[in-house]
Design a protein around this motif. Sequence first.
Motif, PDB file in Angstrom:
ATOM      1  N   TYR A 179       0.840  -1.192   0.000  1.00  0.00           N
ATOM      2  CA  TYR A 179       0.000   0.000   0.000  1.00  0.00           C
ATOM      3  C   TYR A 179       0.880   1.249   0.000  1.00  0.00           C
ATOM      4  N   TRP A 180       0.414   2.249  -0.721  1.00  0.00           N
ATOM      5  CA  TRP A 180       1.069   3.555  -0.738  1.00  0.00           C
ATOM      6  C   TRP A 180       0.205   4.526   0.060  1.00  0.00           C
ATOM      7  N   VAL A 181       0.796   5.142   1.071  1.00  0.00           N
ATOM      8  CA  VAL A 181       0.076   6.090   1.911  1.00  0.00           C
ATOM      9  C   VAL A 181       0.153   7.466   1.255  1.00  0.00           C
ATOM     10  N   SER A 182      -0.951   7.880   0.648  1.00  0.00           N
ATOM     11  CA  SER A 182      -0.999   9.155  -0.063  1.00  0.00           C
ATOM     12  C   SER A 182      -1.401  10.267   0.901  1.00  0.00           C
ATOM     13  N   TRP A 188      -5.021   5.094   1.354  1.00  0.00           N
ATOM     14  CA  TRP A 188      -4.059   4.001   1.184  1.00  0.00           C
ATOM     15  C   TRP A 188      -4.347   3.372  -0.171  1.00  0.00           C
ATOM     16  N   LEU A 189      -3.427   3.519  -1.090  1.00  0.00           N
ATOM     17  CA  LEU A 189      -3.621   3.051  -2.455  1.00  0.00           C
ATOM     18  C   LEU A 189      -2.826   1.770  -2.683  1.00  0.00           C
ATOM     19  N   ARG A 190      -3.478   0.828  -3.363  1.00  0.00           N
ATOM     20  CA  ARG A 190      -2.824  -0.457  -3.619  1.00  0.00           C
ATOM     21  C   ARG A 190      -1.758  -0.293  -4.701  1.00  0.00           C
ATOM     22  N   VAL A 191      -0.589  -0.867  -4.443  1.00  0.00           N
ATOM     23  CA  VAL A 191       0.528  -0.763  -5.389  1.00  0.00           C
ATOM     24  C   VAL A 191       1.191  -2.127  -5.542  1.00  0.00           C
ATOM     25  N   HIS A 192       1.977  -2.245  -6.612  1.00  0.00           N
ATOM     26  CA  HIS A 192       2.800  -3.432  -6.845  1.00  0.00           C
ATOM     27  C   HIS A 192       4.268  -3.035  -6.753  1.00  0.00           C
ATOM     28  N   THR A 206       4.343   0.630  -8.676  1.00  0.00           N
ATOM     29  CA  THR A 206       3.338   1.122  -9.616  1.00  0.00           C
ATOM     30  C   THR A 206       1.968   0.951  -8.987  1.00  0.00           C
ATOM     31  N   PHE A 207       1.060   1.835  -9.334  1.00  0.00           N
ATOM     32  CA  PHE A 207      -0.268   1.827  -8.725  1.00  0.00           C
ATOM     33  C   PHE A 207      -1.186   0.859  -9.455  1.00  0.00           C
ATOM     34  N   GLU A 223      13.623   2.718   7.581  1.00  0.00           N
ATOM     35  CA  GLU A 223      14.183   2.718   8.930  1.00  0.00           C
ATOM     36  C   GLU A 223      13.139   3.157   9.955  1.00  0.00           C
ATOM     37  N   GLU A 224      12.196   3.978   9.538  1.00  0.00           N
ATOM     38  CA  GLU A 224      11.096   4.419  10.403  1.00  0.00           C
ATOM     39  C   GLU A 224       9.775   4.099   9.712  1.00  0.00           C
ATOM     40  N   MET A 225       9.217   2.933  10.014  1.00  0.00           N
ATOM     41  CA  MET A 225       8.045   2.458   9.303  1.00  0.00           C
ATOM     42  C   MET A 225       6.807   3.313   9.563  1.00  0.00           C
ATOM     43  N   SER A 226       6.786   4.022  10.676  1.00  0.00           N
ATOM     44  CA  SER A 226       5.606   4.838  10.976  1.00  0.00           C
ATOM     45  C   SER A 226       5.450   5.994   9.996  1.00  0.00           C
ATOM     46  N   THR A 227       6.543   6.442   9.400  1.00  0.00           N
ATOM     47  CA  THR A 227       6.494   7.547   8.438  1.00  0.00           C
ATOM     48  C   THR A 227       6.769   7.104   7.013  1.00  0.00           C
ATOM     49  N   CYS A 228       7.040   5.817   6.810  1.00  0.00           N
ATOM     50  CA  CYS A 228       7.345   5.316   5.464  1.00  0.00           C
ATOM     51  C   CYS A 228       6.076   5.308   4.612  1.00  0.00           C
ATOM     52  N   PRO A 229       6.131   5.837   3.395  1.00  0.00           N
ATOM     53  CA  PRO A 229       4.934   5.874   2.549  1.00  0.00           C
ATOM     54  C   PRO A 229       4.519   4.503   2.022  1.00  0.00           C
ATOM     55  N   LEU A 230       5.431   3.519   2.051  1.00  0.00           N
ATOM     56  CA  LEU A 230       5.112   2.182   1.561  1.00  0.00           C
ATOM     57  C   LEU A 230       4.870   1.270   2.752  1.00  0.00           C
TER      58      LEU A 230
END
Length: 278
Positions: A179-182, A188-192, A206-207, A223-230
């Motif tokens: 998921y991509w956090v927009s 939360w958008l599904r991505v590959h 890719t979306f 390194e910081e998953m709480s702020t990672c967009p993926l």
Amino acid sequence: VTEVAQVVEEYSTSEQGTEELAARKGEQVEVALRHYSGWSLCRQRKSSDPEVPTVDGWLPDSCLSDHPRNAATKRHRLVLNGLQTLADDAAAVEAAFYQFRLQGPEATGTTLHALYDQVLALVEEYRNICAVMQAYAEADEAAWQEQQAKAAEEAERQREADEAWLGLPGWVVEGKKAYWVSKVQKKWLRVHIKQVCRRRRKVLVTFESDPKARKVVSFEAFEEMSTCPLQRKKSRRKKRKDGDNAQEVLDDANDDLEDELRAMVTDLGGDTNMADEQ
């Protein structure tokens, strides 16, 4: 041509009347026979004077120098030499037995019992060769197993080093879904996961809704998953809106099913890709 070898390791014998030789390191000896058993029949000259008698005896082959090109095929060559000698001796016994039948013991100077003893000696020699070949095979198998174990350990260390160097979660694999956090759309958008570039330390996604749309995430972002967009999975929400959120509920259900299938396949020892294909 007589082979001359140098004694590379001192050897001494304490037994009296033994057929072994005592040799000093650096001494040169003439090698009459290198036997498959690991011993070599050598001739030792006590003096350069030809009138001084030589001493013949056995030395461990490991104590003698040898040409480097013989190292790879040495054991096989010695066994083949032993088999060739055994075949020649067997042919000689067969010829002697044939003459014994034609001319009798008085003309041949031998007896049937003596021929029988020679045959028994040939059988014992053949058994010795088989035992040595079996020992060689077991040693080669043990060496191969040790080599395979070391290779597996090295591969595991390399894998762990790669993972430590990459600094990526285990689910960040090419072909997996995430998921991509927009922040703009607040969705939360599904991505590959399209590509993981180790050289540039980037992850390309890719979306699902628009395969032409792409995003890149640096390795450092993980390194910081709480702020990672993926993210691997959508976060749970206590409250959901009606209507517009129906697709998100369906996506969450599909995600839960995929995770359960992946866990089941992993427990069965199968390929986790099976879960993603469902």
